[in-house]
Design a protein around this motif. Structure first.
Motif, short mmCIF file in Angstrom:
data_model
loop_
_atom_site.label_atom_id
_atom_site.label_comp_id
_atom_site.label_asym_id
_atom_site.label_seq_id
_atom_site.Cartn_x
_atom_site.Cartn_y
_atom_site.Cartn_z
N VAL A 1 -6.66 9.97 7.89
CA VAL A 1 -7.50 9.82 7.19
C VAL A 1 -6.80 10.09 5.70
O VAL A 1 -6.22 11.13 5.21
CB VAL A 1 -8.44 10.81 6.78
CG1 VAL A 1 -9.75 10.40 6.01
CG2 VAL A 1 -9.35 10.82 8.34
N THR A 2 -6.82 8.91 4.81
CA THR A 2 -5.89 9.05 3.73
C THR A 2 -6.45 8.18 2.47
O THR A 2 -7.27 6.99 2.86
CB THR A 2 -4.55 9.01 3.75
OG1 THR A 2 -3.75 9.02 2.57
CG2 THR A 2 -4.52 7.34 4.11
N ASN B 1 0.71 -1.18 -0.06
CA ASN B 1 0.05 0.01 0.02
C ASN B 1 0.97 1.17 -0.08
O ASN B 1 1.89 1.26 0.53
CB ASN B 1 -0.91 0.23 1.14
CG ASN B 1 -2.00 -0.94 1.22
OD1 ASN B 1 -2.00 -2.06 1.22
ND2 ASN B 1 -3.25 -0.47 0.84
N ILE B 2 0.40 2.31 -1.06
CA ILE B 2 0.99 3.47 -0.67
C ILE B 2 0.25 4.67 -0.25
O ILE B 2 -1.09 4.70 -0.73
CB ILE B 2 1.82 3.95 -2.06
CG1 ILE B 2 2.60 5.07 -2.06
CG2 ILE B 2 0.58 3.78 -3.05
CD1 ILE B 2 3.20 5.65 -3.17
N TYR B 3 0.71 5.36 0.54
CA TYR B 3 -0.40 6.47 1.18
C TYR B 3 0.46 7.76 1.18
O TYR B 3 1.73 8.08 1.36
CB TYR B 3 -0.61 6.24 2.76
CG TYR B 3 -0.98 4.94 3.10
CD1 TYR B 3 -2.49 4.68 3.04
CD2 TYR B 3 -0.15 3.82 3.26
CE1 TYR B 3 -2.86 3.52 3.55
CE2 TYR B 3 -0.54 2.58 3.79
CZ TYR B 3 -1.85 2.46 3.83
OH TYR B 3 -2.51 1.30 4.31
N ASN B 4 -0.31 8.96 0.60
CA ASN B 4 0.22 10.10 0.63
C ASN B 4 -0.12 10.87 1.91
O ASN B 4 -1.35 10.68 2.68
CB ASN B 4 -0.42 11.09 -0.49
CG ASN B 4 0.34 11.17 -1.73
OD1 ASN B 4 0.85 9.95 -2.20
ND2 ASN B 4 0.67 12.12 -2.24
N VAL B 5 0.84 11.24 2.94
CA VAL B 5 0.39 11.59 4.21
C VAL B 5 0.69 12.89 4.46
O VAL B 5 1.53 13.50 3.78
CB VAL B 5 1.11 10.61 5.33
CG1 VAL B 5 0.46 9.11 5.06
CG2 VAL B 5 2.48 10.56 5.13
N THR B 6 0.15 13.18 5.73
CA THR B 6 0.95 14.82 6.24
C THR B 6 2.35 14.48 6.80
O THR B 6 2.86 13.41 7.09
CB THR B 6 -0.05 15.08 7.45
OG1 THR B 6 -0.03 14.27 8.62
CG2 THR B 6 -1.46 15.41 7.14
N LYS B 7 2.98 15.48 6.95
CA LYS B 7 4.34 15.72 7.14
C LYS B 7 4.35 15.16 8.76
O LYS B 7 5.14 14.45 9.22
CB LYS B 7 4.97 17.10 7.42
CG LYS B 7 6.42 17.14 7.64
CD LYS B 7 6.91 18.58 7.63
CE LYS B 7 8.06 18.67 7.92
NZ LYS B 7 8.90 20.17 7.75
N GLU B 8 3.31 15.49 9.95
CA GLU B 8 3.23 15.18 10.96
C GLU B 8 3.13 13.83 11.00
O GLU B 8 3.93 12.96 12.03
CB GLU B 8 1.77 15.59 11.60
CG GLU B 8 1.99 17.15 12.00
CD GLU B 8 1.86 18.02 10.70
OE1 GLU B 8 2.27 19.24 10.52
OE2 GLU B 8 1.46 17.57 9.61
N TYR B 9 2.55 12.90 10.44
CA TYR B 9 2.22 11.48 10.26
C TYR B 9 3.46 10.89 9.83
O TYR B 9 4.07 9.82 10.43
CB TYR B 9 1.08 11.05 9.30
CG TYR B 9 0.82 9.44 9.48
CD1 TYR B 9 0.43 8.86 10.88
CD2 TYR B 9 0.97 8.61 8.66
CE1 TYR B 9 0.18 7.56 10.92
CE2 TYR B 9 0.76 7.32 8.58
CZ TYR B 9 0.43 6.57 9.99
OH TYR B 9 -0.02 5.32 10.07
#
Length: 281
Positions: free
Chosen positions: A268-269, A215-223
């Protein structure tokens, strides 16, 4: 250096085995804290309506067999654009589920958990994700020249700051591996990531016929930072020269009592998933 360490440990072993006194060690204890596992992932090609949130409490270090599933909590997620509220039903086993979650890209979502009279909350944005363009295998780029590696390719959008988490889980394994990467030096280019499963012997490596889900996720810098710290702490547990891990806090806060902070993260992504079956190399 290795010889010196070995000799020192051997001498220590002799001292320990010759001692007959019983030493009682007091292990620090703490009140149980709420643990929130709220990863709402919208897989491409699906509606994203079926989602699960898990709640538990921490347990004493030597009493991991104690039941710690949280029941009786109120769990809701609110979408900012239209104030739509999604109620997650208590399944009486620590999981809370919804089959009507409404996923909208770039919208903002807020989690609210009410447990034992206190309110826990967190806010995240549902980010669109980059798709995996192809998956191959190799033996040429990893640490072990004889071990199979899976190679994932994806295109990073230009003129954007992106942070990614890739989740690798071999079918049959209990736990996945999480790998983080940013586009700080790769912006707008094709990104190639090589993953080699390493263990104590050859049986722990990938073998022909093994299947790995990616799985690939674009995430926030915080996560992205949260997972990086988590990986560093879990990976250094066997090194006696690393500092002791510190409390790893996520984005969930207790708005009723700040001192009773929770563990865990609300994410949430969107995600893109592919499975790869290894073949004879």
């Amino acid at each position: 250096m290795k010889n010196s360490i070995y000799i020192g440990l051997l001498a220590l072993t002799c001292i320990i085995t010759s001692c007959t006194d019983v030493i009682d060690v007091e292990v620090p204890t703490a009140e149980p804290r709420l643990v929130i596992e709220a990863s709402l992932d919208w897989e491409k090609g699906t509606s994203g309506m079926d989602q699960t949130i898990k709640l538990s409490t921490t347990t004493p270090y030597f009493e991991t067999d104690l039941p710690n599933a949280v029941t009786g909590a109120e769990v809701r997620v609110t979408r900012a654009s239209d104030n739509a509220v999604y109620v997650f039903e208590d399944q009486q086993n620590g999981t809370y589920t919804s089959n009507a979650f409404g996923a909208i890209l770039n919208d903002v979502y807020t989690l609210n958990v009410i447990y034992e009279g206190e309110t826990f909350t967190a806010t995240e944005t549902l980010l669109p994700t980059t798709s995996i363009s192809r998956v191959t295998q190799t033996k040429d780029d990893g640490f072990d020249p004889d071990a199979l590696e899976v190679v994932v390719y994806f295109d990073d959008p230009a003129d954007e700051e992106n942070y990614y988490v890739l989740r690798y889980q071999e079918v049959g394994d209990f736990f996945p591996d999480l790998v983080t990467v940013s586009d700080e030096f790769l912006n707008g280019n094709e990104i190639k990531l090589i993953y080699e499963k390493r263990g104590d012997d050859e049986d722990d490596e990938f073998q022909p016929g093994d299947v790995v889900d990616i799985n690939i996720y674009n995430v926030t810098k915080e996560y992205y930072n949260y997972i990086g710290i988590l990986n560093n702490q879990s990976g250094s547990s066997g090194n006696p020269f690393t500092p002791a891990p510190v409390e790893l806090l996520g984005n969930c806060i207790n708005v009723t009592n700040k001192e009773n902070y929770p563990y865990g993260y609300f994410r949430v992504t969107q995600t893109d998933k592919q499975s790869y079956t290894f073949i004879e190399d």
